[in-house]
Structures are given as C-alpha cells and as structure tokens.
Design a protein around this motif. Structure first.
Motif, PDB file in Angstrom:
ATOM      1  N   THR A 156       0.917  -1.163   0.099  1.00 29.94           N
ATOM      2  CA  THR A 156       0.010  -0.009  -0.002  1.00 29.94           C
ATOM      3  C   THR A 156       0.940   1.227   0.037  1.00 29.94           C
ATOM      4  O   THR A 156       0.369   2.406   0.207  1.00 29.94           O
ATOM      5  CB  THR A 156      -0.900  -0.068   1.025  1.00 29.94           C
ATOM      6  N   CYS A 157       2.240   1.073  -0.360  1.00 32.74           N
ATOM      7  CA  CYS A 157       3.153   2.129  -0.312  1.00 32.74           C
ATOM      8  C   CYS A 157       2.948   3.256  -1.369  1.00 32.74           C
ATOM      9  O   CYS A 157       2.280   2.977  -2.254  1.00 32.74           O
ATOM     10  CB  CYS A 157       4.423   1.662  -0.605  1.00 32.74           C
ATOM     11  N   THR A 158       2.712   4.614  -0.839  1.00 36.42           N
ATOM     12  CA  THR A 158       2.549   5.482  -1.995  1.00 36.42           C
ATOM     13  C   THR A 158       3.717   6.585  -1.855  1.00 36.42           C
ATOM     14  O   THR A 158       3.427   7.870  -2.136  1.00 36.42           O
ATOM     15  CB  THR A 158       0.984   6.459  -1.555  1.00 36.42           C
ATOM     16  N   ARG A 159       4.826   6.196  -1.784  1.00 35.01           N
ATOM     17  CA  ARG A 159       5.977   7.309  -1.401  1.00 35.01           C
ATOM     18  C   ARG A 159       6.240   8.044  -2.750  1.00 35.01           C
ATOM     19  O   ARG A 159       6.861   9.032  -2.676  1.00 35.01           O
ATOM     20  CB  ARG A 159       7.341   6.549  -0.926  1.00 35.01           C
ATOM     21  N   CYS A 160       5.984   7.454  -3.921  1.00 34.48           N
ATOM     22  CA  CYS A 160       6.384   7.841  -5.151  1.00 34.48           C
ATOM     23  C   CYS A 160       5.017   8.055  -5.662  1.00 34.48           C
ATOM     24  O   CYS A 160       4.601   7.113  -6.540  1.00 34.48           O
ATOM     25  CB  CYS A 160       7.323   6.937  -5.841  1.00 34.48           C
ATOM     26  N   PRO A 161       4.597   9.271  -5.669  1.00 33.09           N
ATOM     27  CA  PRO A 161       3.232   9.420  -6.430  1.00 33.09           C
ATOM     28  C   PRO A 161       3.176   9.395  -7.765  1.00 33.09           C
ATOM     29  O   PRO A 161       2.184   8.532  -8.309  1.00 33.09           O
ATOM     30  CB  PRO A 161       2.926  10.963  -6.159  1.00 33.09           C
ATOM     31  N   HIS A 162       4.230   9.408  -8.611  1.00 31.12           N
ATOM     32  CA  HIS A 162       4.206   9.475 -10.036  1.00 31.12           C
ATOM     33  C   HIS A 162       4.163   7.787 -10.261  1.00 31.12           C
ATOM     34  O   HIS A 162       3.644   7.433 -11.450  1.00 31.12           O
ATOM     35  CB  HIS A 162       5.552  10.160 -10.607  1.00 31.12           C
ATOM     36  N   LEU A 163       4.818   7.050  -9.553  1.00 33.41           N
ATOM     37  CA  LEU A 163       4.701   5.644  -9.861  1.00 33.41           C
ATOM     38  C   LEU A 163       3.361   5.076  -9.324  1.00 33.41           C
ATOM     39  O   LEU A 163       2.927   4.089  -9.965  1.00 33.41           O
ATOM     40  CB  LEU A 163       6.003   4.666  -9.302  1.00 33.41           C
ATOM     41  N   VAL A 164       2.866   5.696  -8.232  1.00 36.26           N
ATOM     42  CA  VAL A 164       1.464   4.975  -7.711  1.00 36.26           C
ATOM     43  C   VAL A 164       0.667   5.299  -8.830  1.00 36.26           C
ATOM     44  O   VAL A 164      -0.292   4.372  -8.951  1.00 36.26           O
ATOM     45  CB  VAL A 164       1.144   5.870  -6.453  1.00 36.26           C
ATOM     46  N   SER A 220       0.813   5.203 -12.134  1.00 36.20           N
ATOM     47  CA  SER A 220       1.213   4.510 -13.241  1.00 36.20           C
ATOM     48  C   SER A 220       1.250   3.019 -12.965  1.00 36.20           C
ATOM     49  O   SER A 220       1.054   2.166 -13.812  1.00 36.20           O
ATOM     50  CB  SER A 220       2.348   5.015 -14.057  1.00 36.20           C
ATOM     51  N   ARG A 221       1.485   2.464 -11.993  1.00 38.73           N
ATOM     52  CA  ARG A 221       1.676   0.840 -11.605  1.00 38.73           C
ATOM     53  C   ARG A 221       0.185   0.200 -11.751  1.00 38.73           C
ATOM     54  O   ARG A 221      -0.803   0.990 -11.341  1.00 38.73           O
ATOM     55  CB  ARG A 221       2.319   0.922 -10.091  1.00 38.73           C
ATOM     56  N   THR A 222       0.283  -1.026 -11.961  1.00 38.48           N
ATOM     57  CA  THR A 222      -0.945  -1.777 -11.618  1.00 38.48           C
ATOM     58  C   THR A 222      -0.930  -2.315 -10.181  1.00 38.48           C
ATOM     59  O   THR A 222      -1.795  -2.359  -9.536  1.00 38.48           O
ATOM     60  CB  THR A 222      -0.787  -3.027 -12.459  1.00 38.48           C
ATOM     61  N   ILE A 252      14.740  -3.649  -6.209  1.00 35.01           N
ATOM     62  CA  ILE A 252      15.320  -2.597  -5.395  1.00 35.01           C
ATOM     63  C   ILE A 252      13.966  -1.622  -5.522  1.00 35.01           C
ATOM     64  O   ILE A 252      13.381  -1.088  -4.427  1.00 35.01           O
ATOM     65  CB  ILE A 252      16.425  -1.999  -5.781  1.00 35.01           C
ATOM     66  N   LEU A 253      13.644  -1.257  -6.670  1.00 33.02           N
ATOM     67  CA  LEU A 253      12.255  -0.413  -6.941  1.00 33.02           C
ATOM     68  C   LEU A 253      11.229  -1.552  -7.111  1.00 33.02           C
ATOM     69  O   LEU A 253      10.909  -2.559  -7.851  1.00 33.02           O
ATOM     70  CB  LEU A 253      12.575   0.430  -8.097  1.00 33.02           C
ATOM     71  N   LYS A 254       9.963  -1.451  -6.295  1.00 38.96           N
ATOM     72  CA  LYS A 254       8.962  -2.242  -6.229  1.00 38.96           C
ATOM     73  C   LYS A 254       7.629  -1.839  -7.147  1.00 38.96           C
ATOM     74  O   LYS A 254       6.853  -2.667  -7.326  1.00 38.96           O
ATOM     75  CB  LYS A 254       8.384  -2.441  -4.546  1.00 38.96           C
ATOM     76  N   CYS A 255       7.748  -0.717  -7.769  1.00 38.86           N
ATOM     77  CA  CYS A 255       6.801  -0.359  -8.633  1.00 38.86           C
ATOM     78  C   CYS A 255       7.472  -0.164  -9.993  1.00 38.86           C
ATOM     79  O   CYS A 255       8.610   0.347  -9.942  1.00 38.86           O
ATOM     80  CB  CYS A 255       6.195   1.015  -8.208  1.00 38.86           C
ATOM     81  N   ARG A 256       6.680  -0.476 -10.891  1.00 38.65           N
ATOM     82  CA  ARG A 256       7.470  -0.128 -12.561  1.00 38.65           C
ATOM     83  C   ARG A 256       7.842   1.276 -12.701  1.00 38.65           C
ATOM     84  O   ARG A 256       6.984   2.109 -12.437  1.00 38.65           O
ATOM     85  CB  ARG A 256       6.258  -0.863 -13.388  1.00 38.65           C
ATOM     86  N   ALA A 303      16.506   4.971  -4.269  1.00 39.29           N
ATOM     87  CA  ALA A 303      16.908   5.220  -2.963  1.00 39.29           C
ATOM     88  C   ALA A 303      15.852   5.673  -1.726  1.00 39.29           C
ATOM     89  O   ALA A 303      15.693   5.163  -0.735  1.00 39.29           O
ATOM     90  CB  ALA A 303      17.719   6.817  -2.843  1.00 39.29           C
ATOM     91  N   THR A 304      14.492   5.855  -2.645  1.00 43.13           N
ATOM     92  CA  THR A 304      13.329   6.021  -1.863  1.00 43.13           C
ATOM     93  C   THR A 304      12.928   4.626  -1.688  1.00 43.13           C
ATOM     94  O   THR A 304      12.334   4.330  -0.323  1.00 43.13           O
ATOM     95  CB  THR A 304      12.167   6.796  -2.660  1.00 43.13           C
ATOM     96  N   CYS A 305      12.768   3.860  -2.500  1.00 42.89           N
ATOM     97  CA  CYS A 305      12.328   2.356  -2.085  1.00 42.89           C
ATOM     98  C   CYS A 305      13.036   1.709  -1.324  1.00 42.89           C
ATOM     99  O   CYS A 305      12.748   0.605  -0.785  1.00 42.89           O
ATOM    100  CB  CYS A 305      12.002   1.985  -3.439  1.00 42.89           C
ATOM    101  N   LEU A 306      14.617   1.568  -1.072  1.00 45.45           N
ATOM    102  CA  LEU A 306      15.368   0.857  -0.892  1.00 45.45           C
ATOM    103  C   LEU A 306      15.022   0.207   0.630  1.00 45.45           C
ATOM    104  O   LEU A 306      15.289  -0.688   1.144  1.00 45.45           O
ATOM    105  CB  LEU A 306      16.871   1.185  -1.041  1.00 45.45           C
ATOM    106  N   PRO A 307      14.575   1.392   1.506  1.00 47.47           N
ATOM    107  CA  PRO A 307      14.461   0.938   2.998  1.00 47.47           C
ATOM    108  C   PRO A 307      13.351  -0.296   3.051  1.00 47.47           C
ATOM    109  O   PRO A 307      13.623  -1.039   3.903  1.00 47.47           O
ATOM    110  CB  PRO A 307      13.781   2.194   3.429  1.00 47.47           C
ATOM    111  N   TRP A 308      12.577  -0.746   1.794  1.00 48.69           N
ATOM    112  CA  TRP A 308      11.749  -1.634   2.033  1.00 48.69           C
ATOM    113  C   TRP A 308      12.578  -2.960   1.658  1.00 48.69           C
ATOM    114  O   TRP A 308      12.207  -3.875   2.714  1.00 48.69           O
ATOM    115  CB  TRP A 308      10.784  -1.521   0.834  1.00 48.69           C
ATOM    116  N   LEU A 309      13.215  -2.835   0.745  1.00 49.77           N
ATOM    117  CA  LEU A 309      14.244  -4.127   0.603  1.00 49.77           C
ATOM    118  C   LEU A 309      15.051  -4.408   1.758  1.00 49.77           C
ATOM    119  O   LEU A 309      15.167  -5.609   2.218  1.00 49.77           O
ATOM    120  CB  LEU A 309      14.887  -3.992  -0.597  1.00 49.77           C
TER     121      LEU A 309
HETATM  122  S1  SF4 Z   1       8.611   2.473  -5.698  1.00 55.93           S
HETATM  123 FE1  SF4 Z   1       8.763   1.631  -3.626  1.00 55.93          FE
HETATM  124  S2  SF4 Z   1       8.770   3.490  -2.515  1.00 55.93           S
HETATM  125 FE2  SF4 Z   1       7.808   4.235  -4.302  1.00 55.93          FE
HETATM  126  S3  SF4 Z   1       5.649   3.808  -4.317  1.00 55.93           S
HETATM  127 FE3  SF4 Z   1       6.559   2.050  -4.907  1.00 55.93          FE
HETATM  128  S4  SF4 Z   1       6.826   0.714  -3.132  1.00 55.93           S
HETATM  129 FE4  SF4 Z   1       6.680   2.894  -2.422  1.00 55.93          FE
END
Ligand code: SF4
Length: 281
Positions: A89-97, A99-101, A159-163, A182-188
């Motif tokens: 449910t992560c929304t840290r990257c609005p531009h990827l949120v 566009s992602r499926t 490393i990046l969990k969204c396309r 760098a934004t997503c790395l803490p999840w990994l």
């Molecule tokens: S790429 Fe990672 S940090 Fe960015 S919205 Fe997706 S899960 Fe969150």
C-alpha cells in the motif's frame, strides 16, 4: 443484510484480471489498481483474508506450503506479513503510484539463504505482481535450477517495487532513477533484515548501484565479493544482458559467479556443475 465473504472475494478475484486487461489495452488507463483492491480487502473483517490471485495464478499448481515448525518460526513470518501489507500500500512515489498496476513485493522462501535482487518490475511483472517472470526471468529460473535450487527455495525481489512509469503511449521499460531506488530501498533492507539471507546476488549494474548508492562499473565489481549491511553481496550480469550476449564466455562469467555463491553457501558442487559453459577443448 449480512455480507457473504466468499461471494465478495469471488467478485474481487473476477474483477482483478479485467482491470489488468484494461490497464494493458486501454488508454487512458483505468484508475483502479491492485493497490485499490488491496486497500479494499484490508478494510474487510479478518474472515475475508485470503490472498488475491491473478487469473494466471488460478491455473498454477498450488505452491508447496513452507513448513513452519515451532523451533524454526522465529516470528519473522508475522513480521514479514505486516511489512508486506505496508509495502503493498506504499504511496511514497506519487508518479509511480499513478502508473503502476500493483506493487511487486517479491517472491520466495521467507527462510531463504540466497536472495536475488533485480532493479525494478517490467511491464509483465507489473501486471502479474511477481518479479522476474518475463524472458529474463525464465533465464534466471534456469540459472537457479542449475544451482540445484528452485524459485521456492530462494527469494527474489527488486530494489524498486513499482514499475518505472513510461511516457504516455510508450511501451517497454525504463531504468529506475537513483532517487527512486533510494526512496524504495528501505523496504528491501527491511525484507533482508527479516529473511536474513546468507548471500545476496545483485543482478546487473543498476541493482548494484541501487544497493550501494553510488556509481560503479561492472568491469570492476563483477565476480567480486562486496558487502551489504554485513551480508556478502555478489554482483553479476542481469539475465537480460545474457539474452543479448549469448556467447559461451559471457554465460561462463555468470556461472563462475554462481559457483562462488554456492561455495560461500557451503553447497556441494558436482563435476558437472563445475564444467558448465566451458569451451570444449
Ligand atoms: S517504488 Fe517503492 S517507495 Fe515508491 S511507491 Fe513503490 S513501493 Fe513505495
């Protein structure tokens, strides 16, 4: 009127492949995403808890249940489940949120001794919610098999969990940016802390740079042990590179990296394995 959990779950499962197909084929893309469905599911009573499957999943052989014994369960399964909900449910990257499926969490054994790390989900991974399932993923599965593992034995994550988003009407995949990684790395990093692999294999230069947070060159680092938070890290070529460079010599380089990994893990290496991709005399 009381809700019918099974009927509701079935409706969710029937909706998902339709949304995925719409996402793939329609412009503009529909706004509903897998994350929306996950959020919806999370709002249901616990009796509704059941993994959302893709249409493809329903035709798969059920995955073997990883045995959990009281002496083995150190609490990581519950912690990983909580972490997974946060990641999905992560929304840290609005531009990827936008566009992602869906978020691609990772797949494999929570007790894996070996973790493969890639850079980011591609189009197919974004649709199916699983890393490394395209042609490069199939080659990775063969490499894993040659190491005498299955995908259920190890863990695979990006490393990046969204396309990475693409310009409108453009297909294909783009390389993740350093800031995105760098934004997503803490999840990994949290996944690694809980799974506690003995060895990490970074697939491709982008994955290595994403982990280390600094630029490097494959020529300098491939096949040499690095360190990620105390875990031995082996950089090797991305399987997509091998698909583009199908010489025996390049395949042998990756295989020699994997032999080093097997040696580090204390796994037996047969004479047959030693000889893979060697030039015939
Ligand atoms: S790429 Fe990672 S940090 Fe960015 S919205 Fe997706 S899960 Fe969150």
């Amino acid at each position: 009127m009381s809700a019918n959990p099974d009927a509701f779950q079935e409706a969710l499962e029937a909706t998902l492949p339709i949304l995925q197909s719409m996402t793939k084929n329609l412009r503009p893309k529909p706004k509903a995403t897998r994350t929306s469905l996950e959020n919806l599911k999370a709002s249901l009573p616990s009796s509704f808890e059941k993994p959302i499957e893709t249409a493809g999943d329903r035709h798969k052989t059920p995955q073997p249940v990883i045995p959990i014994t009281s002496d083995k369960d150190d609490g990581r399964l519950g912690k990983l489940e909580i972490l997974k909900k946060s990641i999905l449910t992560c929304t840290r990257c609005p531009h990827l949120v936008a566009s992602r499926t869906q978020v691609v969490y990772g797949v494999g054994n929570p007790y894996a001794e070996l973790l493969f790390v890639g850079e980011a989900p591609g189009e197919e991974e974004d649709l199916r919610g699983e890393p490394f399932i395209g042609k490069a993923g199939q080659l990775l599965t063969k490499i894993i098999g040659a190491m005498e593992y299955t995908r259920d034995d190890i863990f695979i994550a990006n490393i990046l969990k969204c396309r990475p988003d693409m310009p409108d009407r453009e297909s294909g995949n783009r390389k993740p940016k350093p800031a995105e990684m760098a934004t997503c790395l803490p999840w990994l990093t949290q996944q690694i802390e809980l799974i506690k692999p003995k060895v990490i294999v970074a697939l491709g230069l982008t994955a290595v740079e994403g982990l280390l947070g600094e630029p490097c060159t494959m020529r300098d680092i491939r096949g040499k042990w690095l360190d990620y938070h105390g875990v031995p890290l082996m950089p090797t070529y991305h399987p997509a590179y091998l698909l583009r460079n199908q010489t025996l010599a390049e395949k042998r380089k990756v295989w020699e990296d994997m032999l080093l990994v097997l040696e580090k893990l204390g796994r037996p290496i047969s004479a047959k394995q030693q000889g893979y991709f060697l030039e015939k005399a």
